[in-house]
Scaffold this motif. Sequence first.
Motif, mmCIF file in Angstrom:
data_model
loop_
_atom_site.group_PDB
_atom_site.id
_atom_site.type_symbol
_atom_site.label_atom_id
_atom_site.label_comp_id
_atom_site.label_asym_id
_atom_site.label_seq_id
_atom_site.Cartn_x
_atom_site.Cartn_y
_atom_site.Cartn_z
ATOM 1 N N LEU A 69 -6.634 7.424 -6.587
ATOM 2 C CA LEU A 69 -6.720 7.107 -5.158
ATOM 3 C C LEU A 69 -5.705 6.036 -4.781
ATOM 4 O O LEU A 69 -4.990 6.163 -3.784
ATOM 5 C CB LEU A 69 -8.136 6.643 -4.803
ATOM 6 C CG LEU A 69 -8.372 6.232 -3.361
ATOM 7 C CD1 LEU A 69 -8.133 7.405 -2.419
ATOM 8 C CD2 LEU A 69 -9.777 5.693 -3.197
ATOM 9 N N ALA A 70 -5.610 4.983 -5.604
ATOM 10 C CA ALA A 70 -4.645 3.915 -5.328
ATOM 11 C C ALA A 70 -3.210 4.439 -5.416
ATOM 12 O O ALA A 70 -2.375 4.149 -4.542
ATOM 13 C CB ALA A 70 -4.844 2.761 -6.312
ATOM 14 N N THR A 73 -2.472 6.829 -2.427
ATOM 15 C CA THR A 73 -2.318 6.075 -1.177
ATOM 16 C C THR A 73 -0.981 5.342 -1.144
ATOM 17 O O THR A 73 -0.250 5.400 -0.150
ATOM 18 C CB THR A 73 -3.472 5.076 -1.015
ATOM 19 O OG1 THR A 73 -4.715 5.801 -1.035
ATOM 20 C CG2 THR A 73 -3.354 4.297 0.283
ATOM 21 N N ALA A 74 -0.637 4.686 -2.247
ATOM 22 C CA ALA A 74 0.638 3.959 -2.311
ATOM 23 C C ALA A 74 1.824 4.911 -2.201
ATOM 24 O O ALA A 74 2.823 4.595 -1.541
ATOM 25 C CB ALA A 74 0.716 3.155 -3.611
ATOM 26 N N VAL A 76 1.886 7.860 -0.664
ATOM 27 C CA VAL A 76 1.982 8.319 0.729
ATOM 28 C C VAL A 76 2.619 7.229 1.588
ATOM 29 O O VAL A 76 3.487 7.516 2.428
ATOM 30 C CB VAL A 76 0.599 8.727 1.277
ATOM 31 C CG1 VAL A 76 0.642 8.936 2.780
ATOM 32 C CG2 VAL A 76 0.115 9.996 0.580
ATOM 33 N N LEU A 77 2.239 5.981 1.369
ATOM 34 C CA LEU A 77 2.855 4.877 2.117
ATOM 35 C C LEU A 77 4.343 4.763 1.795
ATOM 36 O O LEU A 77 5.158 4.488 2.682
ATOM 37 C CB LEU A 77 2.138 3.561 1.815
ATOM 38 C CG LEU A 77 0.725 3.446 2.379
ATOM 39 C CD1 LEU A 77 0.050 2.169 1.867
ATOM 40 C CD2 LEU A 77 0.743 3.475 3.898
ATOM 41 N N VAL A 106 -0.830 14.069 -0.240
ATOM 42 C CA VAL A 106 -1.903 14.028 0.764
ATOM 43 C C VAL A 106 -2.956 15.088 0.441
ATOM 44 O O VAL A 106 -4.162 14.820 0.506
ATOM 45 C CB VAL A 106 -1.324 14.247 2.191
ATOM 46 C CG1 VAL A 106 -2.438 14.447 3.207
ATOM 47 C CG2 VAL A 106 -0.440 13.080 2.580
ATOM 48 N N LEU A 109 -5.147 13.888 -2.307
ATOM 49 C CA LEU A 109 -6.095 12.892 -1.832
ATOM 50 C C LEU A 109 -7.250 13.544 -1.070
ATOM 51 O O LEU A 109 -8.404 13.149 -1.218
ATOM 52 C CB LEU A 109 -5.387 11.867 -0.922
ATOM 53 C CG LEU A 109 -4.461 10.891 -1.637
ATOM 54 C CD1 LEU A 109 -3.663 10.083 -0.611
ATOM 55 C CD2 LEU A 109 -5.250 9.965 -2.551
#
Length: 112
Positions: A69-70, A73-74, A76-77, A106, A109
């Motif tokens: 998850l981390a 997310t990172a 995608v950012l 994405v 996720l």
Amino acid sequence: MSTPYVVVTAVAAFMVGFSALSVFIKAPWVAEPLTEYGVPRTWWTWLGVAKAAGAAGLVVGLWVPAIGLAAGTATVLYFAGAVVTVIRARSYPHVAWPLMYATPVVAALVLA
């Protein structure tokens, strides 16, 4: 853990890993646009490291969901920042490339 999640995560990790490798070897299809966008060469290695860490984190996330998850997310950012960089450089036809790499991340996720 579902089969679609594993497959999509593996594809995402492969694509992000390929993107990292492309930066590390300074492939022309990466080096030329980065230069055009005004990204300093001193950043290139660190950008590759960030992508490689994201790819590795996605794979580890198959066993340790919090890391996946981390990492997802990172990553995608990271690619959101790449989209902003491309838009700031007014290289609008290239916006699709970072989006193409972000899409499977994405999806992974969402399936997690």
